[in-house]
Enzyme design. Structure first.
Site, PDB file in Angstrom:
ATOM      1  N   SER A 176       0.854  -1.287  -0.026  1.00 31.51           N
ATOM      2  CA  SER A 176      -0.082   0.054   0.143  1.00 31.51           C
ATOM      3  C   SER A 176       0.724   1.376  -0.113  1.00 31.51           C
ATOM      4  O   SER A 176       0.105   2.493  -0.170  1.00 31.51           O
ATOM      5  CB  SER A 176      -0.888  -0.089   1.365  1.00 31.51           C
TER       6      SER A 176
ATOM      7  N   LYS B  63      -6.949   3.551   8.273  1.00 29.45           N
ATOM      8  CA  LYS B  63      -6.162   4.481   7.877  1.00 29.45           C
ATOM      9  C   LYS B  63      -6.653   5.809   7.722  1.00 29.45           C
ATOM     10  O   LYS B  63      -5.703   6.890   7.923  1.00 29.45           O
ATOM     11  CB  LYS B  63      -5.495   4.027   6.310  1.00 29.45           C
TER      12      LYS B  63
END
Length: 872
Positions: free
Chosen positions: A760, A803
């Site tokens: 990511s 996140k």
């Protein structure tokens, strides 16, 4: 007797009861002077008396109340004040204990002082108050000689007193003097004044409430002796009859004792083994009745009867006897058919879940769905749920609340570090020290076959030479198999289909796929700052105040202070660190409160004079106490003038300097720095990525404890930028079109002690390298996440909610995510979505366009295209 001496000291000191007394009406008995009695307070009238008089009173006389026996049947009691008995007992409330279960009530410990007559009822509500006339004289107690002189020429009162005293001595003498209480009572008979004996002994011997009421109504001392003496005589005759019935039993016990010591009864031959055989036979007969009454399934019953038959033929000295007996005892204690009835009231369940936990809507909805289906289908098997989320978000406490909501028993099994399958399945009985597994042992503990089992930390199971406990759990957590779960110790099937299993884990990465497939995974995400503030004020602060012996009247933490604690002293997905910080504040305030309890007037004066100096710092009344009222001794604690309010200055004094600062804008002051978003088992985190270049041979250096996947992402980002260098006008140090020509690149991920891996961070690496080669700064309010391909596509990643919450905690205003993760934004709270801009990118062109102010050179798409930026 100790309570009587307390009364003796009060009365001999000349304390008279007040002329006006609040009245406590009781159905439970008759309180006599000199005796102590526990009274349960449940009626509204008596509850008002306790709250308004006893709990708020500060002087000794405020704890003196009038106790009136209520002759009306409590089943027919109404709100109207009943007819009061004319004579009552003034009592001193020694102890007040309150409870909320099963309903609010108080329990009073009251010591009787003297009799009084109700002269006039002054008011009826909220509790009755009457003007009273004191009947017993409290100035002094007369001696026996003085009583004889006061009796007149005939000495009838003295004679009654002497007869009563002799009867009391005879009664005490018939009791066991080896008991300390009896010996103490015998000594007190000589020291107690004679006129107190009727009341004291009438309260101790077995009498009815009607007889005690007659003693209470006997105002004259002569009449009191006449009423009590027959009661004492009756008690003596009862003890004589009881001793006669016990004497044959004592003789039999002596004969049995003589036989056991080796003696022989005359006329009978007695075997020492005969009694032991009878006891053993009775024991096995009782065990056999328990086995047949346990409602076991037919296979289990056959096994138990077979073992019981072997047990009868087995001598007790054999080691296997104890093993078989323990096995049968366990089989009897297991809840084969015992279960609790589920509470299927969905409205009540919703209210209970909302009161126990704030947010967590997905978990609450799943519990309500289970209740709804249970209403429609009573034979529904228990689901196997798995709560996955960072520490401190309430996974374990939610399991406990689910048990309360359903009305079931709760049992927690900690699986962290378990590396032996015998912990789950149990040991075979052929081994020494064998025992059942934790599942069967938990069922024995709760005593029902449909409890809520919490399998805590299922992702931290180990594996060793003793087997794999995760594999042993496959049968337990499979709805198609656990109806016949076989523990190695029992060696018979037990039905686990009605058990509600709830597993908790921080991550699914370490859970074996076969085990994970058997569970319904529910993600428990971290909390937003607003949710943490609500949780703190609803649950954490009241809990910590109770744990530290404080009250809201002593300590107050405003919401602004709570927000400072969350943002500047904690950075976590859960609330454990927040609770520890609140506990630290409570401990600091507890020190101030404890010091205030020991402050005398002379010590308090300088503190009050120095208070204005603290006021310059916003602490003018922090820790100050009210002046002591008249009549209160200096060593008694004075009530606080006002609660201690924790502001930002007091917060810094207690917790020290800020632990976390908003450092995003400070770190992005040079080209080659960007903010990425990472997911960890502890929740989401922001991650700074730095890059620098120097003259060299075109090498790429990676540091920061990176995993293989992240290293490959770095090489992928470098290759994509080199292939598009002309498009984006990227140059090396000497002005060439190849960014790596004559240049070495160093890519670093700070917090090097933490291992990092995953795809990511791909978009973040591309942005960092583009900033480095172009010499432009990345926007300081942007964070990003996403996987990249060699063709410049942005692929979806996981953990979007964690996140985004991490970016929100760090003060980021814009978040770049993959286009295909746009659906995950629905799980983010509305207030967070409102404060953030989200850029959904499908390729790296859109990422670079959003990461730099004014777009990136060479970009064909403007920044304001709606398909690139979506503000939710």
């Amino acid at each position: 007797m100790d309570s009587f001496f307390l009364t003796h000291r009060l009365l001999s000191g000349g304390i008279q009861i007040p002329s006006r007394l609040p009245l406590l009406l009781t159905h439970e008995g008759v309180l006599l002077p000199g005796s102590t009695m526990r009274i349960s307070v449940e009626t509204a009238r008596n509850m008002h008396l306790v709250k308004n008089r006893l709990l708020k009173g500060t002087s000794l006389k405020s704890t003196i109340i009038g106790v009136i026996p209520n002759t009306r049947d409590p089943e027919y009691d109404t709100e109207d004040l009943p007819t009061l008995h004319s004579i009552g007992t003034a009592g001193l409330a020694v102890q007040v204990v309150g409870s909320n279960w099963p309903k609010p009530h108080y329990t009073l410990l009251i010591t009787g002082l003297c009799r009084f007559r109700v002269a006039q009822l002054l008011k009826e509500g909220p509790f009755p108050v009457a003007e009273v006339e004191q009947l017993d004289k409290l100035e002094q107690y007369t001696s026996p000689d003085e009583m004889s002189e006061a009796a007149g020429p005939d000495g009838e009162l003295g004679e009654l007193s002497q007869r009563f005293y002799q009867a009391a001595v005879q009664l005490v003498g018939m009791l066991d003097m080896s008991v300390p209480v009896v010996a103490k009572l015998r000594r007190l008979l000589d020291s107690l004044p004679r006129e107190t004996l009727p009341d004291v002994l009438a309260s101790m011997i077995h009498t009815s409430n009607k007889e005690k009421l007659q003693v209470l109504d006997a105002v004259s001392l002569e009449e009191r002796f006449k009423k009590t003496l027959p009661l004492l005589t009756r008690q003596i005759e009862g003890l004589k009859l009881l001793q006669k019935t016990r004497k044959p039993r004592l003789d039999d016990d002596k004969r049995v004792l003589a036989v056991r010591k080796g003696g022989v009864l005359p006329g009978r031959q007695f075997s020492l083994d005969e009694e032991g055989d009878d006891e053993d036979g009775d024991d096995t007969a009782v065990l056999e009745r328990k086995v047949k009454g346990a409602n076991m399934p037919e296979p289990a019953l056959r096994v138990c009867l077979k073992e019981l038959k072997r047990l009868k033929k087995m001598p007790q000295s054999m080691p296997e006897y104890a093993l078989t007996r323990n096995y049968l005892d366990l089989m009897v204690e297991l809840p084969w058919s015992k279960s609790t009835t589920d509470c299927l009231d969905i409205h009540a369940a919703r209210v209970l879940l909302d009161s126990d936990h704030y947010a967590m809507e997905k978990l609450k909805r799943r519990v309500l769905e289970y209740l709804a289906v249970r209403q429609l289908k009573s034979t529904l098997k228990g689901p196997i749920l798995c709560f996955v989320g960072p520490p401190g978000v309430g996974k374990t406490s939610v399991g406990r609340s689910i048990a309360r909501t359903l009305g079931r028993e709760f049992h927690r099994i900690a699986l962290g570090g378990v590396c032996d399958q015998s912990d789950i399945r149990g040991h075979r009985r052929t081994y020494v020290g064998s025992m059942p597994g934790r599942i069967i042992n938990g069922l024995k503990t709760v005593g029902v076959n449909n409890p809520v089992f919490l399998l805590d930390e299922v992702d931290k199971l180990g594996k060793s030479l003793q087997g794999d406990p995760a594999s042993a759990l496959l049968e337990v957590l499979d709805p198609e198999q656990n109806h016949s779960f076989t523990d190695h110790y029992l060696n018979v099937a037990f039905d686990l289909s009605q058990v509600l299993f709830i597993a908790t884990a921080n991550s699914t990465a370490t859970i074996p796929p076969a085990l994970l497939d058997r569970m319904e995974v529910l993600q428990v995400q971290g909390y937003t700052q607003e949710e943490k503030v609500e949780i703190a004020h609803r649950h954490l602060i009241p809990h910590q105040l109770e744990q530290h012996g404080l009250t809201p009247q002593q300590l107050q933490i405003p919401q602004d202070t709570t927000q400072d604690i969350i943002s500047k002293y904690t950075r976590e997905a859960g609330v454990r660190s927040l609770e520890r910080k609140i506990g630290a504040i409570c401990r600091a305030v507890a020190v101030k409160v404890a010091e205030g309890h020991n402050v005398t007037k002379s010590e308090a004066a300088p503190a009050e004079r120095s208070a204005p100096q603290g006021a310059e710092h916003g602490e003018g009344k922090r820790g100050r106490r009210a002046e002591e009222p008249d009549g209160v001794s200096a060593d008694m604690a004075a009530p606080p003038d006002m609660p201690i309010v924790i502001d930002h200055i007091a917060l810094k004094d207690i917790l020290g300097p800020h632990v976390f600062e908003m450092e995003v804008s400070e770190r992005l002051t040079l080209p080659g720095v960007a903010v990425g978003l990472a997911w960890t088992p502890l929740g989401g985190e922001i991650m700074f990525v730095e890059a620098s270049r120097m003259e060299g041979e075109g090498q790429l250096t990676l540091t920061g404890q990176l995993g293989d996947v992240m290293k490959e992402s770095a090489h992928l980002a470098m290759s994509w930028l080199r292939s598009n260098a002309k498009t984006y006008q990227l140059t090396n140090l000497v002005g060439g079109s190849d960014p790596l020509e004559g240049t070495d690149i160093h890519l670093h991920f700070p917090a090097g002690a933490v291992t990092k891996d995953g795809p990511s961070a791909g978009v973040t690496m591309v942005t960092v390298l583009a900033s480095l080669f172009s010499g432009r700064l990345v926007r300081s309010d942007v964070a990003m996440t996403g996987e990249i391909t060699l063709r410049g596509l942005v692929l979806p990643v996981g953990g979007i909610k964690d996140k985004v919450l991490a970016a929100h905690r760090a003060g980021v205003k814009c978040v770049i995510i993959p286009k295909r993760n746009e659906k995950d934004l629905e799980e983010i709270p509305a207030n967070v979505r409102k404060e953030l801009d989200f850029v959904t990118a499908s390729n790296l062109d859109e990422v670079l366009n959003a990461a730099f102010d004014g777009g990136f050179p060479g970009m064909s798409n403007p920044l304001t295209l709606p398909h690139i930026v979506s503000k939710l």
